[in-house]
Enzyme design. Sequence first.
Site, mmCIF file in Angstrom:
data_model
loop_
_atom_site.group_PDB
_atom_site.id
_atom_site.type_symbol
_atom_site.label_atom_id
_atom_site.label_comp_id
_atom_site.label_asym_id
_atom_site.label_seq_id
_atom_site.Cartn_x
_atom_site.Cartn_y
_atom_site.Cartn_z
ATOM 1 N N HIS A 73 33.875 53.547 33.903
ATOM 2 C CA HIS A 73 34.357 52.437 34.740
ATOM 3 C C HIS A 73 34.466 52.868 36.205
ATOM 4 C CE1 HIS A 73 36.564 50.688 30.980
ATOM 5 N NE2 HIS A 73 35.331 50.234 31.064
ATOM 6 N N THR A 133 38.103 43.936 33.939
ATOM 7 C CA THR A 133 38.555 44.898 32.951
ATOM 8 C C THR A 133 39.707 44.374 32.119
ATOM 9 O OG1 THR A 133 39.319 47.169 32.574
ATOM 10 C CG2 THR A 133 40.101 46.071 34.582
#
Length: 419
Positions: free
Chosen positions: A221, A213
């Site tokens: 996510h 990320t």
Amino acid sequence: MTTSIPAQSDAQSKLVPPHGSNTLKPLLIEGREREDALKLASTLPAITVSSRERGDLIMLGIGGFTPLNGFMNQADWQGVVDEMRLKSGDNAGLFWPIPITLSAPKKLTDTLNQGDKVALIADDGEVMGILTVEETYNIDKDHECQQVFTTTDPEHPGVQQVLTQGEVNVAGSVIVLSEGEFPALYPEIYKTPKETREILDNKGWRTVAAFQTRNPMHRSHEYLAKIAIEICDGVLIHSLLGALKPGDIPADVRQDAIKTLIDNYFRSDTVIQAGYPLDMRYAGPREALLHAVFRQNYGCSHLIVGRDHAGVGDYYGAFDAQTIFDKVEKDDLITQPLKIGWTFWCKACNAMASDKTCPHEAVDHVKVSGTKLRKALSEDEEVPENFSRPEVLEILREYYAGIAIEERAEVKLTGASAV
């Protein structure tokens, strides 16, 4: 003299081995050896490394780029650019998806000969390493960009890095003298591959999924990470700590936002938060492969690859970073992708879902992206509850509140992020 560190912290380790090696190969030196090297560096000609090159050098230092021993020569550059394969030395034939190179002005490289030593200096003057020159060579920058980034557009941030680098590449082995500011700035999450492997071994994990990320984690996510936890022993949430493009959220803010999400919405024994010192290249599919290579060095058996992995703008298709893994030969990578399709909040399901699990029409789907979230926050718009957890939003709103609206970088919705 550098030494190899065993990939396994003990005989019971069940983690994947490093890429192309049975041992990690860190090039960082310490103690008296480092003191002597710093004295030598003060007498040498110097190359000022770019931010990208500095991050690559630190990764060489900590073993993140095992089994490389320095910056690539022309044969390796050509092989990696055209075939994603090293071509020289002990590593000939090894899979490697992105060139790791050092550049310098021609007026300096014209004075260098094979065997010469050069100090590698950061912008702030810190001595980062010493390179022993193997060769200097010119490259076709447009060719590298087209092969690696699939474009020569100078607006692409990765292409811009290549086009503005020095005229000549300098190849050679390195010793690394510093990890930069990362250990001091991020003491809780900055981890070397050796340190990460020790943590994973102590947990007794065998299968570990890396979640790459450069953004704070939103609901999609979170959903991706939790899917991986169902499959693997645990997840390494692995944040990029190096330089980003304008408009991206800085690492210290992301660190706090991710920690808050983990503390409130994950079981503590299923997830580890960590960070690594690279800059983003925004190379999409090729960068996804590089992420898999060095995650193998960190001990991860899997890499979560979702929508638009390592992408930017509309240069790549939403799932190009998944399909490129299908072109890699079976023995090239031990770390395998966890390919996950579109994820979204479904109003009809009243839950997160994916295109494999949800039976409802697209009109019910709220597709969340980091770009959409940054755009809404940067323009002081309301963020729907199904975009991000409230504790995370509080941290992000506080960050944006500290930036005058006219000073905020424009966030554009393009490519997969605009869907």
